[in-house]
Design a protein around this motif. Structure first.
Motif, PDB file in Angstrom:
ATOM      1  N   THR A 226      -0.017   7.312  17.414  1.00 42.70           N
ATOM      2  CA  THR A 226      -0.296   6.351  16.346  1.00 42.70           C
ATOM      3  C   THR A 226      -1.386   5.374  16.761  1.00 42.70           C
ATOM      4  O   THR A 226      -2.279   5.052  15.974  1.00 42.70           O
ATOM      5  CB  THR A 226       0.984   5.606  15.952  1.00 42.70           C
ATOM      6  N   LEU A 227      -1.320   4.905  18.014  1.00 41.58           N
ATOM      7  CA  LEU A 227      -2.359   4.004  18.507  1.00 41.58           C
ATOM      8  C   LEU A 227      -3.722   4.693  18.555  1.00 41.58           C
ATOM      9  O   LEU A 227      -4.746   4.083  18.291  1.00 41.58           O
ATOM     10  CB  LEU A 227      -2.012   3.508  19.917  1.00 41.58           C
ATOM     11  N   LYS A 228      -3.734   5.965  18.896  1.00 40.14           N
ATOM     12  CA  LYS A 228      -4.976   6.708  19.105  1.00 40.14           C
ATOM     13  C   LYS A 228      -5.672   7.068  17.791  1.00 40.14           C
ATOM     14  O   LYS A 228      -6.894   7.010  17.699  1.00 40.14           O
ATOM     15  CB  LYS A 228      -4.672   7.974  19.911  1.00 40.14           C
ATOM     16  N   GLU A 229      -4.909   7.431  16.805  1.00 40.09           N
ATOM     17  CA  GLU A 229      -5.501   7.970  15.578  1.00 40.09           C
ATOM     18  C   GLU A 229      -5.948   6.875  14.620  1.00 40.09           C
ATOM     19  O   GLU A 229      -5.486   5.755  14.676  1.00 40.09           O
ATOM     20  CB  GLU A 229      -4.499   8.907  14.904  1.00 40.09           C
ATOM     21  N   ASP A 230      -6.824   7.272  13.729  1.00 41.90           N
ATOM     22  CA  ASP A 230      -7.353   6.356  12.713  1.00 41.90           C
ATOM     23  C   ASP A 230      -6.974   6.907  11.345  1.00 41.90           C
ATOM     24  O   ASP A 230      -7.823   7.380  10.596  1.00 41.90           O
ATOM     25  CB  ASP A 230      -8.871   6.239  12.862  1.00 41.90           C
ATOM     26  N   ILE A 231      -5.673   6.899  11.067  1.00 38.69           N
ATOM     27  CA  ILE A 231      -5.191   7.469   9.812  1.00 38.69           C
ATOM     28  C   ILE A 231      -4.297   6.463   9.095  1.00 38.69           C
ATOM     29  O   ILE A 231      -3.702   5.583   9.715  1.00 38.69           O
ATOM     30  CB  ILE A 231      -4.413   8.789  10.036  1.00 38.69           C
ATOM     31  N   ASN A 232      -4.214   6.613   7.784  1.00 38.64           N
ATOM     32  CA  ASN A 232      -3.322   5.765   6.997  1.00 38.64           C
ATOM     33  C   ASN A 232      -1.891   6.154   7.296  1.00 38.64           C
ATOM     34  O   ASN A 232      -1.613   7.321   7.521  1.00 38.64           O
ATOM     35  CB  ASN A 232      -3.619   5.920   5.504  1.00 38.64           C
ATOM     36  N   PRO A 233      -1.004   5.211   7.294  1.00 34.66           N
ATOM     37  CA  PRO A 233      -1.194   3.811   6.929  1.00 34.66           C
ATOM     38  C   PRO A 233      -1.501   2.903   8.121  1.00 34.66           C
ATOM     39  O   PRO A 233      -1.350   1.691   8.015  1.00 34.66           O
ATOM     40  CB  PRO A 233       0.145   3.445   6.302  1.00 34.66           C
TER      41      PRO A 233
ATOM     42  N   GLU B  50       0.834  -1.200   0.000  1.00 36.55           N
ATOM     43  CA  GLU B  50       0.000   0.000   0.000  1.00 36.55           C
ATOM     44  C   GLU B  50       0.870   1.251   0.000  1.00 36.55           C
ATOM     45  O   GLU B  50       0.666   2.157  -0.808  1.00 36.55           O
ATOM     46  CB  GLU B  50      -0.927   0.013   1.209  1.00 36.55           C
ATOM     47  N   VAL B  51       1.855   1.322   0.900  1.00 41.03           N
ATOM     48  CA  VAL B  51       2.680   2.528   0.972  1.00 41.03           C
ATOM     49  C   VAL B  51       3.669   2.618  -0.185  1.00 41.03           C
ATOM     50  O   VAL B  51       4.075   3.703  -0.575  1.00 41.03           O
ATOM     51  CB  VAL B  51       3.412   2.655   2.331  1.00 41.03           C
TER      52      VAL B  51
END
Length: 172
Positions: A96-103, A49-50
């Motif tokens: 990073t754990l908290k957010e809902d962002i790619n990737p 994906e990345v």
């Protein structure tokens, strides 16, 4: 069959992962079984994906294997390693754990284990215990679904209990 290769990259911190697995064993023992013994990486992303390998995020295993290996190495070197190196502190791991962002979106994770990891990091960086539930509310249905529709509240209370504080004492 077997004509494509897909690679998943994972970011983990052993004490955080161990805490999440302990929470699952203590507060949802019948939900996970053998999966817990193999280690569960909840911050993960498909390398394809990345690296832009296409819609299936995989590479063909055609006759030119060295070309496939080169693409994997370039994907790791140009995309995965720089991306993973941005998660270099407790605060960036927590974010990073908290957010809902790619990737690193929540739908790539085991939601209950990611929530437990989030709670651990929330307490480890010194945030207030009672704020954790409010911060997890956007993901409540995902978490509860991964707990096989059990309510989040009792599990969250368990995660924030003496077990969590004991684990934090052991690392600090």
């Amino acid at each position: 069959m077997g004509d494509q290769i897909s690679i998943e990259c994972c970011i983990t911190e052993p004490s955080v992962e161990s805490f999440a697995i302990d929470c699952a064993r203590d507060f949802a023992p019948n939900l996970y079984g053998d999966m817990l013994d193999t280690g569960v990486r909840t911050i993960r992303f498909p390398l394809g994906e990345v690296a832009g390998w296409g819609p299936r995020w995989s590479l063909p295993l055609g006759s030119n294997k060295s070309d496939t290996v080169d693409k994997i190495i370039r994907g790791l070197d140009i995309f995965a390693f720089p991306l993973m190196s941005t998660i270099n502190s407790d605060e960036t791991f927590y974010k990073t754990l908290k957010e809902d962002i790619n990737p690193f979106p929540w739908h790539y994770s085991n939601h209950a284990l990611r929530a437990a990891q989030f709670v651990y990091m929330h307490l480890r960086i010194g945030e207030e215990e009672d704020e954790a539930e409010a911060l997890l509310m956007p993901f409540r249905s995902l978490i509860e679904n991964s707990l096989f529709n059990a309510e989040l509240g009792p599990y969250l209370k368990g995660w924030c209990s003496v077990t969590a504080l004991k684990s934090l004492d052991q690392i600090g």
